[in-house]
Design an enzyme around this catalytic site. Structure first.
Site, PDB file in Angstrom:
ATOM      1  N   SER A 127      43.809  62.289  59.625  1.00 52.73           N
ATOM      2  CA  SER A 127      44.262  63.626  60.005  1.00 52.73           C
ATOM      3  C   SER A 127      44.706  64.390  58.764  1.00 52.73           C
ATOM      4  CB  SER A 127      45.392  63.493  61.036  1.00 52.73           C
ATOM      5  OG  SER A 127      45.697  64.736  61.605  1.00 52.73           O
ATOM      6  N   ASN A 128      45.498  65.422  58.933  1.00 52.62           N
ATOM      7  CA  ASN A 128      46.017  66.206  57.808  1.00 52.62           C
ATOM      8  C   ASN A 128      47.384  66.765  58.212  1.00 52.62           C
ATOM      9  OD1 ASN A 128      45.692  69.039  58.923  1.00 52.62           O
ATOM     10  ND2 ASN A 128      43.609  68.271  59.148  1.00 52.62           N
TER      11      ASN A 128
END
Ligand code: CTP
Length: 210
Positions: free
Chosen positions: A21-22
């Protein structure tokens, strides 16, 4: 205007308990959705996993993966006049998702493949809709943003630098596909949300001719 706003990060699962993810907080998209609702627009917010409360008067649909996000956007396109694509869409996903939990000794190399480009995939069906994108750029920001705006059929792209991550205010520029730029300088994100909507509303008015 019927506005579709996307916000927050995507998740691409490696197995049932791990994902790529981020750190997107989703704040920018939520601010746009809240301001659009305040202005009386019909707002549908597609949200990745974030820790924010849904703005008042907004319909919210959650997504996790890039494919989920694409399916939601494609399914809503018919009833949408403007898309504000503030989601931080991940560029890679594992080539295969394992079921259960992989042992750490099994997985020392992870094979990745590219994700679908959501805006670029929607572009052929864009019609008279207004598309707004975002880009966080480190080098040659205007050139890179301009290329993205053209390739993805955006009406304009909001460019900022990495200092904007998690910040209350930052330096922003609007870049238009004909190469024009509007340098906004340092503005609060809450104020930027209004500037984005001013621009999108003007573009939409120009298209429907009133
Ligand atoms: N975007 C998208 N689908 C993707 C990646 C990005 O729709 N798979 C959208 C983003 O929501 C954003 C715009 O495209 O509005 C630009 O995203 P950005 O990550 O800056 O561009 P990329 O095309 O992914 O290019 P790069 O990561 O190489 O800079």
């Amino acid at each position: 205007m019927r506005i579709l706003v996307t916000a927050g990060p995507t998740r691409e699962y490696i197995d049932d308990v791990r994902f790529i993810s981020n750190p997107s907080s989703g704040r920018m998209g939520y601010l746009v959705a809240a301001e659009a609702s305040r202005r009386g627009h019909d707002v549908h917010l597609l949200s990745g996993p974030v820790c924010l409360e849904s703005p008042e008067g907004v319909r919210l649909s959650p997504f996790e993966s890039v494919d989920d996000l694409y399916e939601l956007c494609a399914g809503c396109l018919e009833e949408t006049d403007c898309i504000v694509m503030a989601a931080a869409v991940g560029d890679w996903k594992p080539a295969a998702r394992a079921s259960g939990k992989r042992r750490k000794s099994d997985l020392l190399t992870l094979e990745l493949v590219g994700t679908r480009d959501v805006l670029a995939s929607l572009a052929p069906a864009k019609g008279g809709r207004v598309f707004v994108g975002f880009a966080m750029e480190v080098e040659t920001p205007v050139e890179n943003a301009l290329r993205k705006a053209v390739v993805k059929s955006m009406d304009f792209i909001v460019v900022n630098g990495p200092a904007s991550f998690g910040a209350e205010k930052a330096v922003f520029t609007f870049v238009f596909p004909d190469g024009r730029t509007k340098v906004l300088g340092e503005v609060r994100k809450a104020h930027l949300a209004g500037l984005i909507l001013d621009e999108a509303e003007a573009l939409f008015r120009g298209r429907v001719g009133d």
